[in-house]
Design a protein around this motif. Structure first.
Motif, PDB file in Angstrom:
ATOM      1  N   GLU A  34      29.676  52.064  49.512  1.00 33.30           N
ATOM      2  CA  GLU A  34      30.446  52.595  48.424  1.00 33.30           C
ATOM      3  C   GLU A  34      31.209  51.660  47.203  1.00 33.30           C
ATOM      4  OE1 GLU A  34      30.055  56.130  48.155  1.00 33.30           O
ATOM      5  OE2 GLU A  34      28.430  55.725  49.571  1.00 33.30           O
ATOM      6  N   PRO A  35      31.158  52.537  46.175  1.00 33.08           N
ATOM      7  CA  PRO A  35      32.012  51.538  45.234  1.00 33.08           C
ATOM      8  C   PRO A  35      33.290  51.513  45.620  1.00 33.08           C
ATOM      9  CG  PRO A  35      30.473  53.207  44.140  1.00 33.08           C
ATOM     10  CD  PRO A  35      30.552  53.468  45.631  1.00 33.08           C
ATOM     11  N   SER A  36      33.941  50.216  45.519  1.00 27.38           N
ATOM     12  CA  SER A  36      35.266  49.927  45.848  1.00 27.38           C
ATOM     13  C   SER A  36      36.124  49.308  44.502  1.00 27.38           C
ATOM     14  CB  SER A  36      35.208  48.622  46.954  1.00 27.38           C
ATOM     15  OG  SER A  36      36.667  48.465  47.224  1.00 27.38           O
ATOM     16  N   MET A  37      35.610  48.293  43.928  1.00 27.33           N
ATOM     17  CA  MET A  37      36.321  47.855  42.923  1.00 27.33           C
ATOM     18  C   MET A  37      35.417  47.686  41.585  1.00 27.33           C
ATOM     19  SD  MET A  37      39.464  46.139  43.552  1.00 27.33           S
ATOM     20  CE  MET A  37      40.294  45.868  44.985  1.00 27.33           C
ATOM     21  N   ALA A  38      35.862  47.720  40.301  1.00 25.21           N
ATOM     22  CA  ALA A  38      35.110  47.388  39.128  1.00 25.21           C
ATOM     23  C   ALA A  38      35.706  46.159  38.239  1.00 25.21           C
ATOM     24  CB  ALA A  38      35.256  48.636  38.215  1.00 25.21           C
ATOM     25  N   THR A  39      35.019  45.571  37.692  1.00 30.06           N
ATOM     26  CA  THR A  39      35.637  44.462  36.853  1.00 30.06           C
ATOM     27  C   THR A  39      35.558  45.115  35.422  1.00 30.06           C
ATOM     28  OG1 THR A  39      33.441  43.381  36.718  1.00 30.06           O
ATOM     29  CG2 THR A  39      34.791  42.447  38.246  1.00 30.06           C
TER      30      THR A  39
END
Length: 118
Positions: free
Chosen positions: A37-42
């Motif tokens: 699952e998505p956790s962080m973004a840059t």
């Protein structure tokens, strides 16, 4: 929250804070290796000649037309751990990002990375 199927659609979207202030452009999504699952973004920030990628958690993120609103303020995100625009996140720097946002960091049972870039 951004769902895994939507990840590619939101690349280069504006990332804004709770007050709608633009932080930068979404560059990549890092998923939790345990759940995918998505956790962080840059987020690409800085002047055109001095850009860098800062990390921001995606919990409580809201996706709108052309933007991703994160729960953290612009000032907090701008001071977050970063990497160069042509770099990848070294495994040994993962805990630093979680610590910065006061989030628990637990690598995989075999010591594998917590985050994987998508």
């Amino acid at each position: 929250m951004i769902h895994s199927a939507d990840i590619r659609e939101w690349r280069d979207s504006s990332v804004v804070d709770p007050k709608g202030r633009k932080i930068g452009a979404l560059e990549a999504i890092y998923v939790d290796t345990a759940t995918d699952e998505p956790s962080m973004a840059t987020v690409r920030t800085g002047l055109p000649t001095r850009q860098r990628l800062v990390f921001v958690p995606l919990d409580e993120a809201i996706v709108g037309p052309g933007y991703v609103k994160v729960a953290q303020t612009k000032g907090l995100v701008k001071k977050a751990p970063s990497i160069g625009t042509d770099e990848i996140l070294p495994a040994e720097q993962e805990p630093e990002i979680f610590q910065y946002y006061d989030m628990a960091y637990r690598p995989g049972a075999g010591g594998e990375r917590k985050l994987a870039r998508r």
